[in-house]
Scaffold this active site. Structure first.
Site, PDB file in Angstrom:
ATOM      1  N   PRO A  12       0.881  -1.250  -0.031  1.00  0.00           N
ATOM      2  CA  PRO A  12       0.032   0.014   0.062  1.00  0.00           C
ATOM      3  C   PRO A  12       0.891   1.270   0.081  1.00  0.00           C
ATOM      4  O   PRO A  12       1.898   1.328   0.757  1.00  0.00           O
ATOM      5  CB  PRO A  12      -0.840  -0.174   1.362  1.00  0.00           C
ATOM      6  CG  PRO A  12      -0.067  -0.952   1.991  1.00  0.00           C
ATOM      7  CD  PRO A  12       0.521  -2.170   1.334  1.00  0.00           C
ATOM      8  N   ASN A  13       0.220   2.338  -0.653  1.00  0.00           N
ATOM      9  CA  ASN A  13       0.800   3.500  -0.830  1.00  0.00           C
ATOM     10  C   ASN A  13       2.001   3.767  -1.704  1.00  0.00           C
ATOM     11  O   ASN A  13       2.491   5.020  -1.746  1.00  0.00           O
ATOM     12  CB  ASN A  13       1.242   4.082   0.588  1.00  0.00           C
ATOM     13  CG  ASN A  13      -0.077   4.260   1.355  1.00  0.00           C
ATOM     14  OD1 ASN A  13      -1.095   5.063   0.980  1.00  0.00           O
ATOM     15  ND2 ASN A  13      -0.236   3.548   2.496  1.00  0.00           N
ATOM     16  N   ARG A  20       4.796  11.499  -1.440  1.00  0.00           N
ATOM     17  CA  ARG A  20       4.528  11.162  -0.163  1.00  0.00           C
ATOM     18  C   ARG A  20       6.003  11.219   0.584  1.00  0.00           C
ATOM     19  O   ARG A  20       6.949  10.693   0.268  1.00  0.00           O
ATOM     20  CB  ARG A  20       3.779   9.699   0.208  1.00  0.00           C
ATOM     21  CG  ARG A  20       4.714   8.353  -0.333  1.00  0.00           C
ATOM     22  CD  ARG A  20       4.087   7.013  -0.016  1.00  0.00           C
ATOM     23  NE  ARG A  20       4.012   6.617   1.354  1.00  0.00           N
ATOM     24  CZ  ARG A  20       4.290   5.545   1.864  1.00  0.00           C
ATOM     25  NH1 ARG A  20       4.670   4.493   0.953  1.00  0.00           N
ATOM     26  NH2 ARG A  20       4.227   5.449   3.114  1.00  0.00           N
ATOM     27  N   TYR A  25      11.223   8.720   1.557  1.00  0.00           N
ATOM     28  CA  TYR A  25      10.974   7.883   0.415  1.00  0.00           C
ATOM     29  C   TYR A  25      12.045   8.562  -0.910  1.00  0.00           C
ATOM     30  O   TYR A  25      11.829   8.216  -2.064  1.00  0.00           O
ATOM     31  CB  TYR A  25       9.552   7.746   0.325  1.00  0.00           C
ATOM     32  CG  TYR A  25       9.111   7.017   1.117  1.00  0.00           C
ATOM     33  CD1 TYR A  25       9.573   5.809   1.685  1.00  0.00           C
ATOM     34  CD2 TYR A  25       8.049   7.359   1.817  1.00  0.00           C
ATOM     35  CE1 TYR A  25       8.975   4.976   2.791  1.00  0.00           C
ATOM     36  CE2 TYR A  25       7.370   6.842   2.993  1.00  0.00           C
ATOM     37  CZ  TYR A  25       7.805   5.720   3.473  1.00  0.00           C
ATOM     38  OH  TYR A  25       7.560   4.880   4.492  1.00  0.00           O
ATOM     39  N   ASN A  76       7.974  -5.631  -1.103  1.00  0.00           N
ATOM     40  CA  ASN A  76       7.930  -4.462  -0.324  1.00  0.00           C
ATOM     41  C   ASN A  76       6.253  -4.518   0.213  1.00  0.00           C
ATOM     42  O   ASN A  76       5.628  -3.927  -0.364  1.00  0.00           O
ATOM     43  CB  ASN A  76       8.088  -3.142  -1.030  1.00  0.00           C
ATOM     44  CG  ASN A  76       8.432  -2.072   0.017  1.00  0.00           C
ATOM     45  OD1 ASN A  76       7.857  -2.233   1.396  1.00  0.00           O
ATOM     46  ND2 ASN A  76       8.821  -1.052  -0.356  1.00  0.00           N
ATOM     47  N   ALA A  79       3.152  -0.888   5.064  1.00  0.00           N
ATOM     48  CA  ALA A  79       2.982  -1.056   6.162  1.00  0.00           C
ATOM     49  C   ALA A  79       2.358  -2.394   6.813  1.00  0.00           C
ATOM     50  O   ALA A  79       2.699  -2.755   7.986  1.00  0.00           O
ATOM     51  CB  ALA A  79       1.538   0.118   6.225  1.00  0.00           C
ATOM     52  N   GLU A 100      12.901  -9.589   1.062  1.00  0.00           N
ATOM     53  CA  GLU A 100      12.130  -8.138   1.261  1.00  0.00           C
ATOM     54  C   GLU A 100      12.794  -7.065   1.269  1.00  0.00           C
ATOM     55  O   GLU A 100      14.140  -7.151   1.478  1.00  0.00           O
ATOM     56  CB  GLU A 100      12.046  -8.484   3.163  1.00  0.00           C
ATOM     57  CG  GLU A 100      11.239  -7.382   3.884  1.00  0.00           C
ATOM     58  CD  GLU A 100      11.477  -7.251   5.187  1.00  0.00           C
ATOM     59  OE1 GLU A 100      12.401  -7.937   5.714  1.00  0.00           O
ATOM     60  OE2 GLU A 100      10.832  -6.593   6.179  1.00  0.00           O
ATOM     61  N   HIS A 102      12.735  -2.792   1.423  1.00  0.00           N
ATOM     62  CA  HIS A 102      12.245  -1.306   1.767  1.00  0.00           C
ATOM     63  C   HIS A 102      13.068  -0.215   1.279  1.00  0.00           C
ATOM     64  O   HIS A 102      14.412  -0.239   1.448  1.00  0.00           O
ATOM     65  CB  HIS A 102      12.213  -1.044   3.505  1.00  0.00           C
ATOM     66  CG  HIS A 102      11.372  -2.112   4.125  1.00  0.00           C
ATOM     67  ND1 HIS A 102       9.896  -2.100   4.011  1.00  0.00           N
ATOM     68  CD2 HIS A 102      11.642  -3.380   4.560  1.00  0.00           C
ATOM     69  CE1 HIS A 102       9.483  -3.243   4.471  1.00  0.00           C
ATOM     70  NE2 HIS A 102      10.450  -3.899   4.900  1.00  0.00           N
ATOM     71  N   ARG A 109      13.037   4.565  12.280  1.00  0.00           N
ATOM     72  CA  ARG A 109      11.796   5.338  12.309  1.00  0.00           C
ATOM     73  C   ARG A 109      11.042   5.389  13.599  1.00  0.00           C
ATOM     74  O   ARG A 109      11.568   5.012  14.665  1.00  0.00           O
ATOM     75  CB  ARG A 109      11.038   5.327  11.051  1.00  0.00           C
ATOM     76  CG  ARG A 109      11.812   5.428   9.737  1.00  0.00           C
ATOM     77  CD  ARG A 109      11.162   5.260   8.761  1.00  0.00           C
ATOM     78  NE  ARG A 109      10.028   6.017   8.295  1.00  0.00           N
ATOM     79  CZ  ARG A 109       8.859   5.728   7.529  1.00  0.00           C
ATOM     80  NH1 ARG A 109       9.098   5.007   6.499  1.00  0.00           N
ATOM     81  NH2 ARG A 109       7.979   6.700   7.366  1.00  0.00           N
TER      82      ARG A 109
HETATM   83  C1  DQA Z   1       8.297   0.887   3.714  1.00  0.00           C
HETATM   84  C2  DQA Z   1       8.494   1.093   4.950  1.00  0.00           C
HETATM   85  C3  DQA Z   1       7.141   1.009   5.821  1.00  0.00           C
HETATM   86  O1  DQA Z   1       7.396   0.950   7.097  1.00  0.00           O
HETATM   87  C4  DQA Z   1       6.108   2.006   5.259  1.00  0.00           C
HETATM   88  O2  DQA Z   1       4.864   1.613   6.006  1.00  0.00           O
HETATM   89  C5  DQA Z   1       6.023   1.881   3.636  1.00  0.00           C
HETATM   90  C6  DQA Z   1       7.128   1.780   2.832  1.00  0.00           C
HETATM   91  C7  DQA Z   1       9.607   1.420   2.860  1.00  0.00           C
HETATM   92  O3  DQA Z   1       9.722   0.944   1.719  1.00  0.00           O
HETATM   93  O4  DQA Z   1      10.508   2.276   3.277  1.00  0.00           O
HETATM   94  O5  DQA Z   1       4.950   2.276   3.196  1.00  0.00           O
HETATM   95  O6  DQA Z   1       8.089  -0.124   3.356  1.00  0.00           O
END
Ligand code: DQA
Length: 150
Positions: A12-13, A20, A25, A76, A79, A100, A102, A109
């Protein structure tokens, strides 16, 4: 010999990259991220398909379906990394390497991001390198798969 195939699954997102929290990011957009991954995969001769989905159950289904079709998955879960037992259980059904990834370093964080339901069940985790995390994940899973195929 057939070429290796990878799926990159984004949660998500992540389609909102560029809009964002650029402090975490960076400024690149989701399209720039997919172009970057496609280029990196092409340079290694890997076939990749890249997905993004905001919905937990659909991510579970993607993991099930893609694990029958590709040689490796880069995930990825965004959240859901910190909350989803369902995604953890889906990854546990998979018989191919899952890495995995990120963009940010979740451990640097908020406290709640230090809980990670995936890192102990994936083959490797990469975080904190910005967009480069994806390149490192593609390179890393490529070498794991090459080793496996020897
Ligand atoms: C994320 C890190 C997560 O904590 C966050 O909720 C994201 C992006 C990252 O790529 O840094 O949406 O996965």
């Amino acid at each position: 010999m057939r070429s290796l195939s990878l799926a990159i699954i984004n949660g998500p997102n992540l389609n909102k990259l560029g809009k964002r929290e650029s402090n975490h990011y960076g400024s690149f957009t989701y399209n720039e991220l997919t172009d970057y991954c496609n280029q990196q995969a092409a340079s290694l001769g890997i076939e990749i398909d890249i997905y993004q989905n905001d919905i937990e159950g659909e991510l579970v289904q993607l993991i099930h379906e893609l694990s029958e079709k590709v040689d490796g998955i880069i995930l990825n879960a965004a959240a859901y990394t910190h909350t989803s037992v369902a995604i953890r259980d889906a990854v546990l059904t998979v018989n191919i390497p899952v890495v995995e990834v990120h963009i940010s370093n979740p451990y640097a964080r908020e406290e709640f991001r230090r809980k990670n339901l995936l890192s102990d069940i994936v083959i490797a985790s990469i975080s904190g390198f910005g967009i480069t995390s994806y390149k490192l994940a593609i390179d890393g899973i490529f070498s794991i798969l090459e080793d496996k195929n020897r």
